[in-house]
Design an enzyme around this catalytic site. Structure first.
Site, PDB file in Angstrom:
ATOM      1  N   ARG A 118       0.813  -1.235   0.000  1.00  0.00           N
ATOM      2  CA  ARG A 118       0.000   0.000   0.000  1.00  0.00           C
ATOM      3  C   ARG A 118       0.837   1.272   0.000  1.00  0.00           C
ATOM      4  O   ARG A 118       0.368   2.338   0.391  1.00  0.00           O
ATOM      5  CB  ARG A 118      -0.978   0.015   1.173  1.00  0.00           C
ATOM      6  CG  ARG A 118      -1.972  -1.138   1.163  1.00  0.00           C
ATOM      7  CD  ARG A 118      -3.165  -0.853   2.064  1.00  0.00           C
ATOM      8  NE  ARG A 118      -4.038  -2.025   2.142  1.00  0.00           N
ATOM      9  CZ  ARG A 118      -3.985  -2.938   3.103  1.00  0.00           C
ATOM     10  NH1 ARG A 118      -3.114  -2.811   4.080  1.00  0.00           N
ATOM     11  NH2 ARG A 118      -4.817  -3.958   3.087  1.00  0.00           N
ATOM     12  N   LYS A 140       2.473  11.165 -11.475  1.00  0.00           N
ATOM     13  CA  LYS A 140       1.585  10.311 -12.272  1.00  0.00           C
ATOM     14  C   LYS A 140       2.312   9.006 -12.555  1.00  0.00           C
ATOM     15  O   LYS A 140       3.402   9.005 -13.120  1.00  0.00           O
ATOM     16  CB  LYS A 140       1.231  10.986 -13.600  1.00  0.00           C
ATOM     17  CG  LYS A 140       0.058  11.930 -13.531  1.00  0.00           C
ATOM     18  CD  LYS A 140      -0.431  12.244 -14.949  1.00  0.00           C
ATOM     19  CE  LYS A 140      -1.609  13.192 -14.936  1.00  0.00           C
ATOM     20  NZ  LYS A 140      -2.045  13.522 -16.314  1.00  0.00           N
ATOM     21  N   GLU A 182       7.834  17.122 -25.740  1.00  0.00           N
ATOM     22  CA  GLU A 182       7.241  17.589 -24.480  1.00  0.00           C
ATOM     23  C   GLU A 182       7.768  18.985 -24.119  1.00  0.00           C
ATOM     24  O   GLU A 182       7.051  19.786 -23.501  1.00  0.00           O
ATOM     25  CB  GLU A 182       7.528  16.601 -23.333  1.00  0.00           C
ATOM     26  CG  GLU A 182       6.978  15.188 -23.532  1.00  0.00           C
ATOM     27  CD  GLU A 182       5.471  15.045 -23.242  1.00  0.00           C
ATOM     28  OE1 GLU A 182       4.782  16.067 -23.028  1.00  0.00           O
ATOM     29  OE2 GLU A 182       4.979  13.895 -23.242  1.00  0.00           O
ATOM     30  N   LYS A 224       6.229  22.565 -14.851  1.00  0.00           N
ATOM     31  CA  LYS A 224       5.461  21.413 -14.369  1.00  0.00           C
ATOM     32  C   LYS A 224       5.216  21.499 -12.869  1.00  0.00           C
ATOM     33  O   LYS A 224       4.112  21.231 -12.391  1.00  0.00           O
ATOM     34  CB  LYS A 224       6.171  20.103 -14.710  1.00  0.00           C
ATOM     35  CG  LYS A 224       5.357  18.891 -14.271  1.00  0.00           C
ATOM     36  CD  LYS A 224       5.353  17.793 -15.271  1.00  0.00           C
ATOM     37  CE  LYS A 224       4.328  16.721 -14.902  1.00  0.00           C
ATOM     38  NZ  LYS A 224       4.480  15.524 -15.746  1.00  0.00           N
ATOM     39  N   GLU A 234      -5.181  16.562 -10.929  1.00  0.00           N
ATOM     40  CA  GLU A 234      -5.761  16.929 -12.217  1.00  0.00           C
ATOM     41  C   GLU A 234      -7.271  17.141 -12.179  1.00  0.00           C
ATOM     42  O   GLU A 234      -8.035  16.472 -12.870  1.00  0.00           O
ATOM     43  CB  GLU A 234      -5.395  15.861 -13.271  1.00  0.00           C
ATOM     44  CG  GLU A 234      -5.595  16.396 -14.686  1.00  0.00           C
ATOM     45  CD  GLU A 234      -4.935  15.498 -15.736  1.00  0.00           C
ATOM     46  OE1 GLU A 234      -3.727  15.237 -15.636  1.00  0.00           O
ATOM     47  OE2 GLU A 234      -5.644  15.089 -16.659  1.00  0.00           O
ATOM     48  N   ARG A 238      -3.952  21.296 -14.349  1.00  0.00           N
ATOM     49  CA  ARG A 238      -2.943  20.288 -14.658  1.00  0.00           C
ATOM     50  C   ARG A 238      -3.258  19.585 -15.988  1.00  0.00           C
ATOM     51  O   ARG A 238      -2.351  19.125 -16.685  1.00  0.00           O
ATOM     52  CB  ARG A 238      -2.844  19.246 -13.532  1.00  0.00           C
ATOM     53  CG  ARG A 238      -1.772  18.216 -13.815  1.00  0.00           C
ATOM     54  CD  ARG A 238      -1.483  17.282 -12.649  1.00  0.00           C
ATOM     55  NE  ARG A 238      -0.432  16.362 -13.066  1.00  0.00           N
ATOM     56  CZ  ARG A 238       0.315  15.634 -12.263  1.00  0.00           C
ATOM     57  NH1 ARG A 238       0.137  15.712 -10.967  1.00  0.00           N
ATOM     58  NH2 ARG A 238       1.250  14.836 -12.733  1.00  0.00           N
ATOM     59  N   ASN A 242      -1.704  17.968 -20.909  1.00  0.00           N
ATOM     60  CA  ASN A 242      -2.056  16.923 -21.864  1.00  0.00           C
ATOM     61  C   ASN A 242      -2.268  17.457 -23.275  1.00  0.00           C
ATOM     62  O   ASN A 242      -2.886  16.783 -24.102  1.00  0.00           O
ATOM     63  CB  ASN A 242      -3.311  16.198 -21.377  1.00  0.00           C
ATOM     64  CG  ASN A 242      -3.040  15.418 -20.105  1.00  0.00           C
ATOM     65  OD1 ASN A 242      -2.106  14.640 -20.041  1.00  0.00           O
ATOM     66  ND2 ASN A 242      -3.834  15.670 -19.081  1.00  0.00           N
ATOM     67  N   HIS A 245      -2.075  15.079 -26.120  1.00  0.00           N
ATOM     68  CA  HIS A 245      -1.997  13.715 -25.587  1.00  0.00           C
ATOM     69  C   HIS A 245      -3.222  12.861 -25.891  1.00  0.00           C
ATOM     70  O   HIS A 245      -3.116  11.632 -25.973  1.00  0.00           O
ATOM     71  CB  HIS A 245      -1.730  13.752 -24.079  1.00  0.00           C
ATOM     72  CG  HIS A 245      -0.292  14.029 -23.739  1.00  0.00           C
ATOM     73  ND1 HIS A 245       0.360  15.181 -24.124  1.00  0.00           N
ATOM     74  CD2 HIS A 245       0.639  13.279 -23.069  1.00  0.00           C
ATOM     75  CE1 HIS A 245       1.617  15.141 -23.683  1.00  0.00           C
ATOM     76  NE2 HIS A 245       1.804  14.009 -23.042  1.00  0.00           N
ATOM     77  N   HIS A 249      -2.446   9.434 -27.497  1.00  0.00           N
ATOM     78  CA  HIS A 249      -2.769   8.133 -26.906  1.00  0.00           C
ATOM     79  C   HIS A 249      -3.524   7.261 -27.907  1.00  0.00           C
ATOM     80  O   HIS A 249      -3.310   6.047 -27.965  1.00  0.00           O
ATOM     81  CB  HIS A 249      -3.580   8.321 -25.625  1.00  0.00           C
ATOM     82  CG  HIS A 249      -2.772   8.883 -24.497  1.00  0.00           C
ATOM     83  ND1 HIS A 249      -3.329   9.332 -23.319  1.00  0.00           N
ATOM     84  CD2 HIS A 249      -1.431   9.074 -24.364  1.00  0.00           C
ATOM     85  CE1 HIS A 249      -2.373   9.763 -22.506  1.00  0.00           C
ATOM     86  NE2 HIS A 249      -1.219   9.625 -23.114  1.00  0.00           N
ATOM     87  N   HIS A 262       6.245   7.652 -27.458  1.00  0.00           N
ATOM     88  CA  HIS A 262       5.235   8.546 -26.880  1.00  0.00           C
ATOM     89  C   HIS A 262       5.441   9.992 -27.347  1.00  0.00           C
ATOM     90  O   HIS A 262       4.500  10.663 -27.766  1.00  0.00           O
ATOM     91  CB  HIS A 262       5.282   8.455 -25.354  1.00  0.00           C
ATOM     92  CG  HIS A 262       4.375   9.440 -24.665  1.00  0.00           C
ATOM     93  ND1 HIS A 262       3.009   9.426 -24.809  1.00  0.00           N
ATOM     94  CD2 HIS A 262       4.660  10.500 -23.837  1.00  0.00           C
ATOM     95  CE1 HIS A 262       2.479  10.423 -24.102  1.00  0.00           C
ATOM     96  NE2 HIS A 262       3.458  11.078 -23.503  1.00  0.00           N
TER      97      HIS A 262
END
Lengths: 360, 360
Positions: A118, A140, A182, A224, A234, A238, A242, A245, A249, A262
């Site tokens: 955990r 993330k 990026e 960032k 997010e 935030r 993306n 993105h 994706h 990516h």
């Protein structure tokens, strides 16, 4: 040595940027709890930098796990193998995990740190430009689902990000370009000054010039860190990170993870988002061209793959994490340096953009 | 209707306890975001209560997933199948997951909620005594690793816990007894008054008498909410909730998940912990006997399986989440109603306890 802080209350942490950091025992000692360390890296990075790190960690009780390289292995199955190693060691809840590698290593290892017993302490030690400017910062973590990128993961902050710029010297040019996508993103969404600076310095960045690279990493991390500090999980701004993105994706999922890097998919995605922003009357055509010119100078694609249909895009974008009330929310540009999250665009504009996505 | 609050700042949430709650549309509407619901239950609970819940959720866009029943299925593989259903639906980040079932359903579904798209809203709707008094409250989610219980998971709080006491009417007596083990635990660790009350009322509890059950659930949830509020991610006193659990997890792992119910293993574990506390001179023998008598009256085991060796225990306890600096930390009793976390016990005392674990 540059140090930036991600301000998140009790979860705040530093991003340390400099050459030679992999050998700095004092630095690692400061952020490793107890005596147990779990180093996670991949087949590409291990022969280059693992010995260096293990030498720095001499005296600690270290277990290593080498992941297969590539986005196509960023899966629950790969995660399960890593967790098997940790259970077998056995790693206790006091173990500090160190993610040594690029974005894929950081994403899988970070997720493992979040869910092993955990949650255990972990450090991000990014070794690619993409990871140093973007993916290693902000907590993330994720693995891919066969039907969608990054669908399974956690927001889980590292204790520290240690970006040793020396590791970029072994990066191949395709990986370096992927990272630059990026970097261009930060310029587009909230830093017009960075964008202009990039127009003047992109060639030096592509040659991995030392000062240029350092300035780039620090400016991107500053951007960032500011966004993450105001919106950790997010709920708002935030999401601007993306840009491109959602398109990216879909490209990565349809072409098969690992076929496009990516960053390459993000580059094409930024180009599509710029086109759509222009068709909505927000961004001038000359600014669309400035963005594409910058991406092209970094040897990045500005078109989607010719074989991708509009239906391919729509089916995959519908599973994006930014879907709200059945609408695909998109990050679009009001100007270079100003992004916005939009869901009330006319559907036919998106349709037109996707129809012409392979033709820029 | 009793309402208790788990005070965790912005993550605070209510525990609602009453009969008939499964039919209370107003209650569910209050905690479901948007229109999308993912109901997760198991093969045992589905035929009993799924229709009732789906009827209450009429008007929502509901997807269902039925898990196989039993601790032996609380695995990453089962989690992956649930996530496949969620991706295929597709569930968006706005989906509210509802965990309808016992501890296994709550643990798997809660972990799925924590990692699907990096975290979605979820409600715990426990249908067993064990889940209503313990596992549904506090945000511990997990799956088992073949080599250790609950080794992979997250701390992830639900938005609400809805405990419909009517669902206990269909619980078989073995499951009911398993829940009582956790009730006895609360008495032992911090509530001598509850322990004494249980000595007077355990027979009525075993018969599932309505008022007795309600009082039990509320008192246990009050204890748990207090501990969780002060120590959400188990850095301190929350660990006291693990009385008997380090022994229990070893029993469950060695005998094969599902052979012993979790509560049965906890019962034997409490008995072992009481014995060790007595051998250390902290707990009087008569109090050890009071604890065992109470467990026996609930038809619970107070001995470990005869086939388990000391080595079996030690090997599995070494992977427990409470291991620190190579020492197995144990929750032991200073008195009935007063527990403490101990790592500096003499090893030979633990050895003696484990040697005699099957003989009480």
């Amino acid at each position: 040595m540059a140090i930036l802080n991600v301000e998140l209350g009790e979860r705040s942490y530093p991003i340390v940027v400099d050459s030679g950091l992999l050998s700095r025992k004092d630095l690692f000692q400061q952020y490793v709890n107890a005596n147990e360390v779990m180093v996670v890296t991949d087949e590409t990075v291990a022969p280059l930098y693992l010995d260096n790190l293990l030498n720095t960690l001499s005296g600690f009780n270290v277990t290593c796990h080498v992941l297969p390289d590539g986005e196509e292995h960023k899966s629950l199955a790969t995660l399960a193998e890593l967790l098997d190693t940790m259970v077998a060691a056995p790693c206790s809840r006091e173990t500090t995990l160190i993610a040594l590698g690029g974005g894929v290593v950081g994403d899988i290892a970070g997720f493992a740190a979040s869910c092993y017993q955990r949650g255990i302490n972990y450090l991000q030690v990014p070794t690619t430009l993409l990871a140093q400017v973007d993916s290693a910062v902000g907590g993330k973590t994720a693995v891919n689902h066969v039907r969608g990128k990054n669908l399974i993961g956690a927001f889980y902050q590292p204790r520290c990000v240690i970006a040793d710029t020396d590791t970029l010297s072994t990066l191949d040019s395709r990986q370096l370009s992927a990272g630059i996508a990026e970097v261009v993103k930060y310029g587009c969404i909230r830093d017009a000054e960075l964008f202009t600076w990039l127009e003047q310095n992109i060639d030096k960045l592509g040659q991995c010039d030392r000062d240029t690279v350092s300035h780039t990493i620090i400016e991107c991390c500053r951007n960032k860190a500011e966004l993450v500090a105001t919106d950790e999980v997010e709920q708002g701004d935030r999401a601007l990170l993306n840009l491109g993105h959602t398109f990216a994706h879909a490209i990565e999922t349809v072409t098969g993870y690992g076929t496009w890097l990516h960053g390459e998919a993000v580059s094409a995605g930024i180009s599509l988002a710029a086109d759509m922003s222009c068709r909505l009357g927000w961004l001038e055509q000359k600014d669309v061209e400035r963005i594409r010119a910058l991406l092209r100078r970094a040897n990045l694609p500005v078109c989607a793959p010719a074989e991708m249909t509009v239906a391919d895009f729509m089916r995959n974008m519908a599973r994006d994490k930014k879907v709200v009330a059945g609408r695909i929310r998109l990050v679009l540009l009001k100007a270079i340096g100003e992004a916005t999250l939009v869901s009330d665009y006319p559907d036919d504009v998106l349709q037109t953009v996707l129809e012409s996505a392979a033709t820029y």
